[in-house]
Write an enzyme that holds these catalytic residues in place. Structure first.
Site, PDB file in Angstrom:
ATOM      1  N   GLU A 281       0.834  -1.205   0.000  1.00 24.61           N
ATOM      2  CA  GLU A 281       0.000   0.000   0.000  1.00 24.61           C
ATOM      3  C   GLU A 281       0.871   1.259   0.000  1.00 24.61           C
ATOM      4  OE1 GLU A 281      -3.431   0.219  -0.277  1.00 24.61           O
ATOM      5  OE2 GLU A 281      -3.114  -1.896  -0.777  1.00 24.61           O
ATOM      6  N   TRP A 284       1.634   1.655  -3.517  1.00 23.75           N
ATOM      7  CA  TRP A 284       0.613   2.338  -4.321  1.00 23.75           C
ATOM      8  C   TRP A 284       0.774   3.844  -4.230  1.00 23.75           C
ATOM      9  CZ3 TRP A 284      -2.622   0.974  -8.054  1.00 23.75           C
ATOM     10  CH2 TRP A 284      -2.932  -0.379  -8.234  1.00 23.75           C
ATOM     11  N   TRP A 312     -20.886  11.448 -19.449  1.00 26.99           N
ATOM     12  CA  TRP A 312     -21.184  11.717 -18.038  1.00 26.99           C
ATOM     13  C   TRP A 312     -22.478  12.525 -17.920  1.00 26.99           C
ATOM     14  CZ3 TRP A 312     -18.424   8.722 -15.165  1.00 26.99           C
ATOM     15  CH2 TRP A 312     -17.094   8.440 -15.477  1.00 26.99           C
ATOM     16  N   ASN A 347     -10.478   3.072   3.308  1.00 26.14           N
ATOM     17  CA  ASN A 347     -10.111   2.897   1.905  1.00 26.14           C
ATOM     18  C   ASN A 347     -11.107   2.045   1.125  1.00 26.14           C
ATOM     19  OD1 ASN A 347      -8.125   3.242  -0.302  1.00 26.14           O
ATOM     20  ND2 ASN A 347      -7.977   1.028  -0.128  1.00 26.14           N
ATOM     21  N   TRP A 365     -15.821  11.545 -12.616  1.00 26.19           N
ATOM     22  CA  TRP A 365     -14.836  11.331 -11.559  1.00 26.19           C
ATOM     23  C   TRP A 365     -14.197  12.646 -11.113  1.00 26.19           C
ATOM     24  CZ3 TRP A 365      -9.799  12.811 -12.489  1.00 26.19           C
ATOM     25  CH2 TRP A 365      -9.430  12.990 -13.822  1.00 26.19           C
ATOM     26  N   TRP A 388      -9.390   8.030  -8.189  1.00 26.46           N
ATOM     27  CA  TRP A 388     -10.596   8.320  -8.961  1.00 26.46           C
ATOM     28  C   TRP A 388     -10.491   7.801 -10.390  1.00 26.46           C
ATOM     29  CZ3 TRP A 388     -15.318   9.421  -7.532  1.00 26.46           C
ATOM     30  CH2 TRP A 388     -15.517   9.866  -6.225  1.00 26.46           C
TER      31      TRP A 388
END
Length: 484
Positions: A281, A284, A312, A347, A365, A388
């Protein structure tokens, strides 16, 4: 090595608000002259991304903690507001400093500003890495380009050496004979005028001491089970270190070293599967900065360019319902209320609420990223963009758009007894667990016993899951049909 000088060195604190593992501060101390610590609030330098409200709250308290630590060592933090170059040139003039040191940042607007300052200050200007294990320009594929998939990126990173944290023995910090003028912290106006931050102080202790406390607590009590518990919002199974890492109350090298030390001479590293997953993590976070550095347009535009034509929707009423935690889907609403009350969200729930916005509601997003930017204490441009775009299916290593989280199933799997929902959506607290994630399916007698009238005490779902899923898949088909 830093040059040795008896003249003062300005240490420009930014997102490295700590004394330990701070190479810029260590290099300044090594020069032997006075050290002038300074923080400059320069919103214009952040481009389209000046600090949001929640992050400003954190910054206020982290600056206060840093100033206290400096004063304990005979120093202090000089505070200023304005254009960074103008402020630094004035400080150089008033202090006689012949060097300015700082820690690197990787946002596009900041990179451009810092590049200009390195050649325009008229003194030695040097930057250091305090924010990442591996800087973006040092990690490349075999072809010499950036990675766009996490697994090979992290595998490559694990083959590299992680530097040890920079340790300083700082009983005192050399002070200038005369301190330059400084604002007092309230003059930066970082705290909200309306007291919406009451819940923050119950949850967070910003600053270096708070970061170390949280890190030690996590390693001692939660890291071993992190692989299994990190997806459970109903338990304290995550590190919650993200705001400390963002503001530099804590550095990733310190995290790595602390996990390594927890092996206690066993020779096994990482010492457990939980530690391995936890460090991935951290990986990431590294990957997010890697992507932002190499693809600086992504905070505003999708990495996968075909998504620029995605149909969208614009629906201010539904967007507001999502922001306020009034969608009628309990796990979504619990997450959005946790965010508003604490400046943070678990998360797993971040993924659920993001999926709901971009797929159930088909609202862009970017609208979600803007809301998170203003409400998260850990609002980080790299991580926010990655998260996102991952959810929307338009970024690097992204979840495919057709993967649409079912909020009822997600709730039942990761909050099986409904403890998380009961905490953040208290109007549903008395519902039986079998209906806590789908109250519209509860029989009338169960709703009555729980004191719930749907549409009065808690909203009906603002969209039907099945219909919303079908509409999202149709939108994806239309995108494929229009793609070249």
């Amino acid at each position: 090595m830093a040059s040795v000088s008896s003249r003062p060195t300005i240490v420009w604190f930014r997102q490295d608000l700590r004394l330990q593992d701070n190479p810029a501060l260590a290099a300044a101390v090594a020069r032997s002259g006075a050290v002038v610590p300074v923080f400059i609030l320069d919103d214009a330098a952040e481009g389209r991304w000046p600090l949001g409200g929640a992050a400003r709250w954190w910054l206020h308290h982290s600056l206060a903690a840093l100033d206290e630590s400096l004063r304990e060592r005979g120093s202090r933090l000089v505070l200023a507001r304005g254009e960074s170059g103008t402020v630094l040139r004035e400080l150089i003039k008033t202090t006689g400093a012949d060097a300015v040191y700082w820690s690197r940042r990787y946002e596009p607007a900041v990179i451009a500003r810092d590049k200009d300052l390195k050649t325009g200050l008229g003194v030695e200007a040097k930057s250091f890495n305090a924010a990442l294990l591996f800087e973006p320009h040092t990690v490349q594929t075999k072809a010499g380009g950036p990675f766009q998939v996490f697994t090979p990126f992290w595998k490559h990173c694990l083959s590299l050496k992680v530097e040890e944290p920079v340790r300083l023995s700082l009983r005192t910090l050399p002070a200038p004979e005369t301190w330059p003028r400084s604002l007092v912290l309230p003059e930066l106006a970082l705290l909200p005028k309306i007291a919406w931050d009451a819940g923050f102080t119950k949850v967070w202790e910003p600053g270096e001491a708070g970061a170390q406390k949280r890190l030690k607590q996590f390693i001692a009590s939660a890291m071993e089970d992190y692989g299994e518990q990190r997806n459970r919002p109903d338990v304290d199974g995550t590190s919650a270190l993200s705001p400390y890492l963002h503001f530099g109350d804590l550095g990733p090298r310190q995290v790595w070293a602390a996990v390594k030390a927890s092996a206690k001479g066993s020779g096994i590293f990482p010492p457990s599967r939980g530690a391995q997953v936890f460090l991935s993590e951290v990986g990431w976070r590294e990957f997010a900065h890697h992507l932002l550095f190499h693809f600086p347009h992504t905070p505003e535009a999708p990495l996968r360019t075909e998504f620029g034509a995605f149909p969208w929707r614009t629906d201010s009423k539904q967007l507001r319902a999502w922001q306020k935690g009034q969608t009628g889907y309990p796990i979504v609403d619990a997450g959005m209320r946790q965010l508003w009350m604490t400046g943070w969200m678990h998360n797993r729930v971040r993924m659920i609420v993001a999926s709901f916005l971009v797929k159930h509601l088909r609202i862009s997003w970017q609208a979600g990223a803007d809301w998170f930017w203003d409400t998260l204490v850990d609002a980080d441009l790299a991580s926010n963009t990655l998260g996102w775009q991952w959810t929307a299916g338009c970024g690097a290593d992204a979840a495919p758009y057709f993967r649409i989280f079912n909020p009822m199933l997600q709730g039942a799997k990761f909050d099986p007894d409904g403890a998380y929902v009961r905490r953040w959506v208290p109007e549903l607290a008395k519902l039986p667990a079998e209906f806590i994630h789908c109250p519209w399916e509860a029989p009338l007698h169960a709703l009555a016993a729980a004191g719930v009238v749907l549409g009065r005490d808690y909203p009906q779902p603002i969209v039907d899951h099945g219909a919303a899923r079908a509409a999202a898949l149709d939108a994806l088909k239309s995108l494929k049909q229009t793609s070249p």
